[in-house]
Scaffold this motif. Structure first.
Motif, short mmCIF file in Angstrom:
data_model
loop_
_atom_site.label_atom_id
_atom_site.label_comp_id
_atom_site.label_asym_id
_atom_site.label_seq_id
_atom_site.Cartn_x
_atom_site.Cartn_y
_atom_site.Cartn_z
N TYR A 132 12.90 -2.18 -33.81
CA TYR A 132 12.39 -3.00 -32.72
C TYR A 132 10.91 -3.25 -32.95
O TYR A 132 10.16 -2.31 -33.25
N ARG A 158 15.70 -6.01 -34.13
CA ARG A 158 15.43 -6.71 -32.87
C ARG A 158 13.98 -7.19 -32.91
O ARG A 158 13.04 -6.40 -32.71
N ILE A 173 16.49 -2.52 -23.89
CA ILE A 173 17.17 -3.02 -25.11
C ILE A 173 17.55 -1.87 -26.04
O ILE A 173 18.62 -1.88 -26.63
N LYS A 176 20.52 0.00 -24.39
CA LYS A 176 21.80 -0.72 -24.57
C LYS A 176 22.36 -0.49 -25.96
O LYS A 176 23.57 -0.33 -26.13
N ASP A 177 21.47 -0.46 -26.96
CA ASP A 177 21.95 -0.19 -28.33
C ASP A 177 22.44 1.25 -28.46
O ASP A 177 23.43 1.51 -29.15
#
Length: 181
Positions: A132, A158, A173, A176-177
């Motif tokens: 990320y 991401r 985010i 969620k992953d």
């Protein structure tokens, strides 16, 4: 059975620990009660890697079962260094790296932070890796992500348009992953 997440802070010392605590709070809120997010304070030690490899090893030894690793900034780069240079005796379920700096080793003090050329080959086999990075990161240039994207082609990347170095203190985010594993 609760799942364990070990979050390794960026930087060192109290100020960075306090800043990253907001990330941990966000992660805990989204993951819910089935996950335990461990957030140890990791002071800078007078070792070349700030004592991080030793500290990570100690924290992992305290956990049982499958472990999810999340690192921010220096913590993310030290998780990669630890996993690629140490004997791992725990099951690592996933590796989530946020705003990860690339240490070229140009300056002498950075030599011990630099990853070995074959670091990606030394990671645990079949390890899910997530990267990320915000394009507006004011601390770790977005271009650092290119090094990791190239060396970790299996990683899910991401690229975030906004969020700065701290992803606006919102790790939904990432959560969620983690939940997708």
């Amino acid at each position: 059975m609760k799942k364990h997440v070990l979050f390794i802070q960026g930087g060192g010392g109290e100020e960075d620990y306090t800043a990253d605590a907001k990330l941990v709070t966000s992660l805990r809120e989204v993951l819910g009660e089935t996950y335990v997010v461990h957030y140890p304070f990791l002071p800078e030690e007078p070792e070349p890697d700030f004592g991080r490899k030793k500290q990570i090893d100690k924290e992992l030894s305290l956990l049982n079962g499958s472990i999810i690793l999340v690192g921010h900034s220096l913590g993310a780069s030290m998780l990669l260094k630890y996993l690629s240079e140490s004997q791992i005796h725990k099951k690592i379920a996933g590796l989530f790296l946020i705003s990860t700096p690339f240490w070229s080793g140009d300056e002498e003090w950075k030599q011990d932070l630099k990853l070995h050329k074959d670091f990606a080959d030394k990671l645990p086999e079949n390890l899910p890796v997530f990267l990320y990075h915000s394009q507006d990161d004011e601390v770790v240039p977005f271009a650092n992500l290119e090094f990791y994207t190239k060396n970790l082609p299996q990683a899910i990347v991401r690229k975030l348009p906004k969020g700065g170095h701290q992803l606006n203190n919102d790790l939904s985010i990432v959560a969620k992953d983690i939940l997708s594993l």
